[in-house]
Design a protein around this motif. Structure first.
Motif, PDB file in Angstrom:
ATOM      1  N   UNK A  92       0.823  -1.206   0.000  1.00 50.57           N
ATOM      2  CA  UNK A  92       0.000   0.000   0.000  1.00 50.57           C
ATOM      3  C   UNK A  92       0.859   1.259   0.000  1.00 50.57           C
ATOM      4  N   UNK A  93       1.883   1.291   0.865  1.00 48.24           N
ATOM      5  CA  UNK A  93       2.758   2.455   0.936  1.00 48.24           C
ATOM      6  C   UNK A  93       3.561   2.625  -0.350  1.00 48.24           C
ATOM      7  N   UNK A  94       4.060   1.510  -0.872  1.00 51.69           N
ATOM      8  CA  UNK A  94       4.867   1.572  -2.088  1.00 51.69           C
ATOM      9  C   UNK A  94       4.034   2.069  -3.261  1.00 51.69           C
ATOM     10  N   UNK A  95       2.783   1.568  -3.371  1.00 49.01           N
ATOM     11  CA  UNK A  95       1.949   2.016  -4.472  1.00 49.01           C
ATOM     12  C   UNK A  95       1.593   3.490  -4.305  1.00 49.01           C
ATOM     13  N   UNK A  96       1.398   3.924  -3.067  1.00 48.68           N
ATOM     14  CA  UNK A  96       1.135   5.345  -2.818  1.00 48.68           C
ATOM     15  C   UNK A  96       2.311   6.190  -3.289  1.00 48.68           C
ATOM     16  N   UNK A  97       3.516   5.671  -3.057  1.00 49.39           N
ATOM     17  CA  UNK A  97       4.715   6.389  -3.488  1.00 49.39           C
ATOM     18  C   UNK A  97       4.768   6.509  -5.005  1.00 49.39           C
ATOM     19  N   UNK A  98       4.458   5.439  -5.711  1.00 49.71           N
ATOM     20  CA  UNK A  98       4.463   5.491  -7.172  1.00 49.71           C
ATOM     21  C   UNK A  98       3.399   6.453  -7.698  1.00 49.71           C
ATOM     22  N   UNK A  99       2.257   6.502  -7.025  1.00 53.53           N
ATOM     23  CA  UNK A  99       1.214   7.435  -7.427  1.00 53.53           C
ATOM     24  C   UNK A  99       1.686   8.878  -7.310  1.00 53.53           C
ATOM     25  N   UNK A 100       2.550   9.152  -6.335  1.00 51.19           N
ATOM     26  CA  UNK A 100       3.079  10.499  -6.151  1.00 51.19           C
ATOM     27  C   UNK A 100       4.071  10.872  -7.241  1.00 51.19           C
ATOM     28  N   UNK A 101       4.725   9.860  -7.822  1.00 51.16           N
ATOM     29  CA  UNK A 101       5.698  10.143  -8.872  1.00 51.16           C
ATOM     30  C   UNK A 101       7.115   9.727  -8.561  1.00 51.16           C
ATOM     31  N   UNK A 102       7.327   8.946  -7.484  1.00 53.33           N
ATOM     32  CA  UNK A 102       8.683   8.433  -7.259  1.00 53.33           C
ATOM     33  C   UNK A 102       9.023   7.477  -8.402  1.00 53.33           C
ATOM     34  N   UNK A 103      10.297   7.323  -8.674  1.00 52.83           N
ATOM     35  CA  UNK A 103      10.666   6.559  -9.866  1.00 52.83           C
ATOM     36  C   UNK A 103      11.075   5.115  -9.583  1.00 52.83           C
ATOM     37  N   UNK A 104      11.345   4.792  -8.320  1.00 51.43           N
ATOM     38  CA  UNK A 104      11.771   3.422  -8.033  1.00 51.43           C
ATOM     39  C   UNK A 104      11.692   3.191  -6.527  1.00 51.43           C
ATOM     40  N   UNK A 119      20.457   4.218  -8.890  1.00 51.77           N
ATOM     41  CA  UNK A 119      20.679   5.663  -8.955  1.00 51.77           C
ATOM     42  C   UNK A 119      21.006   6.093 -10.384  1.00 51.77           C
ATOM     43  N   UNK A 120      21.897   5.358 -11.028  1.00 52.83           N
ATOM     44  CA  UNK A 120      22.283   5.692 -12.402  1.00 52.83           C
ATOM     45  C   UNK A 120      21.096   5.557 -13.355  1.00 52.83           C
ATOM     46  N   UNK A 121      20.318   4.487 -13.166  1.00 50.23           N
ATOM     47  CA  UNK A 121      19.157   4.264 -14.036  1.00 50.23           C
ATOM     48  C   UNK A 121      18.143   5.390 -13.876  1.00 50.23           C
ATOM     49  N   UNK A 122      17.900   5.801 -12.623  1.00 51.67           N
ATOM     50  CA  UNK A 122      16.950   6.878 -12.372  1.00 51.67           C
ATOM     51  C   UNK A 122      17.436   8.184 -12.988  1.00 51.67           C
ATOM     52  N   UNK A 123      18.723   8.463 -12.856  1.00 48.91           N
ATOM     53  CA  UNK A 123      19.303   9.694 -13.403  1.00 48.91           C
ATOM     54  C   UNK A 123      19.168   9.737 -14.925  1.00 48.91           C
ATOM     55  N   UNK A 124      19.323   8.579 -15.553  1.00 53.76           N
ATOM     56  CA  UNK A 124      19.251   8.510 -17.011  1.00 53.76           C
ATOM     57  C   UNK A 124      17.816   8.323 -17.525  1.00 53.76           C
ATOM     58  N   UNK A 125      16.875   8.305 -16.601  1.00 53.10           N
ATOM     59  CA  UNK A 125      15.473   8.190 -16.992  1.00 53.10           C
ATOM     60  C   UNK A 125      15.089   6.827 -17.501  1.00 53.10           C
ATOM     61  N   UNK A 126      15.770   5.806 -17.047  1.00 55.57           N
ATOM     62  CA  UNK A 126      15.458   4.461 -17.519  1.00 55.57           C
ATOM     63  C   UNK A 126      15.224   3.500 -16.351  1.00 55.57           C
ATOM     64  N   UNK A 127      14.601   4.027 -15.291  1.00 53.60           N
ATOM     65  CA  UNK A 127      14.299   3.162 -14.150  1.00 53.60           C
ATOM     66  C   UNK A 127      13.440   1.997 -14.616  1.00 53.60           C
ATOM     67  N   UNK A 128      13.896   0.790 -14.438  1.00 53.18           N
ATOM     68  CA  UNK A 128      13.166  -0.366 -14.970  1.00 53.18           C
ATOM     69  C   UNK A 128      11.947  -0.729 -14.146  1.00 53.18           C
ATOM     70  N   UNK A 129      10.948  -1.286 -14.807  1.00 44.92           N
ATOM     71  CA  UNK A 129       9.830  -1.868 -14.074  1.00 44.92           C
ATOM     72  C   UNK A 129      10.253  -3.296 -13.751  1.00 44.92           C
ATOM     73  N   UNK A 130      10.926  -3.441 -12.607  1.00 47.78           N
ATOM     74  CA  UNK A 130      11.420  -4.749 -12.217  1.00 47.78           C
ATOM     75  C   UNK A 130      10.255  -5.691 -11.934  1.00 47.78           C
ATOM     76  N   UNK A 131      10.483  -6.998 -12.028  1.00 47.96           N
ATOM     77  CA  UNK A 131       9.380  -7.966 -11.857  1.00 47.96           C
ATOM     78  C   UNK A 131       8.555  -7.766 -10.597  1.00 47.96           C
ATOM     79  N   UNK A 132       9.229  -7.461  -9.471  1.00 49.40           N
ATOM     80  CA  UNK A 132       8.473  -7.298  -8.230  1.00 49.40           C
ATOM     81  C   UNK A 132       7.587  -6.060  -8.264  1.00 49.40           C
ATOM     82  N   UNK A 133       8.071  -4.990  -8.947  1.00 52.59           N
ATOM     83  CA  UNK A 133       7.254  -3.779  -9.079  1.00 52.59           C
ATOM     84  C   UNK A 133       6.084  -4.044 -10.013  1.00 52.59           C
TER      85      UNK A 133
END
Length: 230
Positions: A92-104, A119-133
């Motif tokens: 619930x908390x993690x999904x709330x965070x994604x709704x706010x716009x956090x990237x990972x 950190x590098x992936x987020x900076x380059x705008x390529x934060x992956x949608x990992x399987x658990x996410x």
């Protein structure tokens, strides 16, 4: 990488804060701009000297301090990339965070390599949608879809009730007994029993309490009562 990635750490446990600071300091592509221990301090530090990335602990001075801080920071500085840190996977908390716009988000026991890679992936705008996410997002969509289906189903059932049946159900849900309803509505007990039997038949339930619980969970009964035509 020509420009260093500016990173702010927001973590209330000093040993973890020190560990992150040490390993990030070993990476030539990263510049640590600050290390704070609360959501309030994270907001102040980010607004005073905006970093590229924030490693944000969810639970600091309060259970959702990281969420609150992220909301405030992103409202003013939407280009900052925030990576949520947590010790456990609270959907619930993690999904709330994604709704706010956090990237990972990352678990605090992630390896140093995983943290730096994130950190590098987020900076380059390529934060992956990992399987658990991806799994959490699918679960949330399924939950929402189930809720909508249930909501519409229950709404249709309530709409099938007569005005007197709806009144009877509402009175029962308000804690009134069958005898109370007889007195309030000036009817015989046989009438109330007949209405309850009809309600159970329409809902395909054996107990009125099941129906009341379902309508209360969806906050439907009062909604229908308040918005029905006079």
């Amino acid at each position: 990488m020509e420009n260093k990635i500016k990173v702010l750490i927001a973590e209330d446990l000093e040993p973890i804060r020190v560990k992150y600071a040490y390993y990030l300091g070993q990476c030539p592509e990263i510049e640590l701009t600050g290390s704070v221990s609360s959501g309030t301090e994270a907001v102040s530090a980010a607004l005073a000297s905006p970093p590229d990335i924030i490693l944000m602990d969810i639970e600091m001075e309060t259970k959702d301090a990281g969420i609150r801080a992220s909301r405030e920071i992103l409202a003013s500085l939407p280009d900052i990339k925030i990576i949520i840190l947590t010790v456990y996977e609270d959907d619930e908390l993690i999904f709330s965070a994604f709704q706010l716009g956090v990237c990972d988000y990352m678990l605090k026991n992630s390896s140093n390599e995983e943290i730096i890679s994130g950190i590098k992936a987020a900076y380059e705008g390529r934060s992956p949608i990992r399987p658990e996410i991806a799994g959490k997002i699918r679960s949330e969509f399924k939950r929402v879809k189930t809720y909508e289906t249930s909501f519409l189903y229950m709404l249709n059932l309530l709409a099938s009730l007569t005005v007197t049946e709806l009144d009877t159900l509402y009175l029962l849900s308000s804690g009134h007994t069958r005898a109370d309803i007889c007195a309030i509505r000036h009817v015989e007990m046989s009438t109330v029993k007949s209405q309850i039997h009809s309600i159970l038949h329409k809902f395909k339930k054996k107990s009125i309490s099941e129906i009341i619980t379902s309508t209360e969970d969806l906050h439907l009964l009062e909604l229908v009562i308040k918005n029905r035509p006079e």
